[in-house]
Motif scaffolding. Structure first.
Motif, PDB file in Angstrom:
ATOM      1  N   MET A  34       0.842  -1.186   0.000  1.00 14.82           N
ATOM      2  CA  MET A  34       0.000   0.000   0.000  1.00 14.82           C
ATOM      3  C   MET A  34       0.886   1.247   0.000  1.00 14.82           C
ATOM      4  O   MET A  34       1.966   1.240   0.576  1.00 14.82           O
ATOM      5  CB  MET A  34      -0.900   0.021   1.238  1.00 14.82           C
ATOM      6  CG  MET A  34      -1.826  -1.165   1.348  1.00 14.82           C
ATOM      7  SD  MET A  34      -3.250  -1.035   0.314  1.00 14.82           S
ATOM      8  CE  MET A  34      -4.176   0.186   1.165  1.00 14.82           C
ATOM      9  N   PRO A  35       0.433   2.316  -0.637  1.00 12.90           N
ATOM     10  CA  PRO A  35       1.246   3.545  -0.656  1.00 12.90           C
ATOM     11  C   PRO A  35       1.322   4.182   0.728  1.00 12.90           C
ATOM     12  O   PRO A  35       0.383   4.086   1.519  1.00 12.90           O
ATOM     13  CB  PRO A  35       0.498   4.445  -1.635  1.00 12.90           C
ATOM     14  CG  PRO A  35      -0.895   3.939  -1.634  1.00 12.90           C
ATOM     15  CD  PRO A  35      -0.811   2.458  -1.374  1.00 12.90           C
ATOM     16  N   THR A  36       2.417   4.809   1.000  1.00 17.23           N
ATOM     17  CA  THR A  36       2.582   5.509   2.270  1.00 17.23           C
ATOM     18  C   THR A  36       2.310   6.988   2.064  1.00 17.23           C
ATOM     19  O   THR A  36       2.294   7.483   0.941  1.00 17.23           O
ATOM     20  CB  THR A  36       4.013   5.330   2.810  1.00 17.23           C
ATOM     21  OG1 THR A  36       4.934   5.818   1.823  1.00 17.23           O
ATOM     22  CG2 THR A  36       4.310   3.873   3.088  1.00 17.23           C
ATOM     23  N   LYS A  37       2.116   7.682   3.155  1.00 14.78           N
ATOM     24  CA  LYS A  37       1.853   9.116   3.058  1.00 14.78           C
ATOM     25  C   LYS A  37       3.169   9.857   2.823  1.00 14.78           C
ATOM     26  O   LYS A  37       4.193   9.507   3.389  1.00 14.78           O
ATOM     27  CB  LYS A  37       1.183   9.595   4.335  1.00 14.78           C
ATOM     28  CG  LYS A  37      -0.213   9.023   4.499  1.00 14.78           C
ATOM     29  CD  LYS A  37      -0.846   9.541   5.768  1.00 14.78           C
ATOM     30  CE  LYS A  37      -2.292   9.162   5.835  1.00 14.78           C
ATOM     31  NZ  LYS A  37      -2.559   7.891   6.440  1.00 14.78           N
ATOM     32  N   THR A  38       3.105  10.864   2.016  1.00 18.48           N
ATOM     33  CA  THR A  38       4.302  11.635   1.682  1.00 18.48           C
ATOM     34  C   THR A  38       4.661  12.577   2.827  1.00 18.48           C
ATOM     35  O   THR A  38       3.850  12.834   3.717  1.00 18.48           O
ATOM     36  CB  THR A  38       4.076  12.458   0.411  1.00 18.48           C
ATOM     37  OG1 THR A  38       3.021  13.389   0.656  1.00 18.48           O
ATOM     38  CG2 THR A  38       3.713  11.563  -0.761  1.00 18.48           C
ATOM     39  N   SER A  39       5.854  13.118   2.771  1.00 19.14           N
ATOM     40  CA  SER A  39       6.287  14.043   3.832  1.00 19.14           C
ATOM     41  C   SER A  39       5.448  15.315   3.817  1.00 19.14           C
ATOM     42  O   SER A  39       5.228  15.928   4.861  1.00 19.14           O
ATOM     43  CB  SER A  39       7.758  14.379   3.660  1.00 19.14           C
ATOM     44  OG  SER A  39       7.980  15.001   2.411  1.00 19.14           O
TER      45      SER A  39
END
Length: 75
Positions: A34-39
């Motif tokens: 699953m994609p992670t949240k960006t900074s």
């Protein structure tokens, strides 16, 4: 003693055990994809507001789930 001299059964049982373990990890591997949240997500005002709200000394020591963010301006 006779049990230890049956390599075919031992190998089959070990293979079945490893297959069960592998089947159980498929869901975890899907979650890792699953994609992670960006900074930039974590640097926005709403996320920073939640972090600041949760960092209050009274909330840091509370047990269990935190309360809802009602009555707190996160935007």
């Amino acid at each position: 003693i006779s049990k230890s001299f049956q390599p075919e059964k031992r190998d089959r049982a070990n293979e079945e055990r490893l297959t069960r373990i592998h089947e159980g990890t498929k869901d975890l591997k899907k979650q890792w994809d699953m994609p992670t949240k960006t900074s930039s997500y974590w640097k926005n005002k709403r996320a920073q507001g939640k972090y600041e709200y949760d960092s209050q000394p009274g909330l840091k020591k509370m047990l269990g789930r935190r309360g809802p963010y009602e009555g707190y301006n996160l935007d």
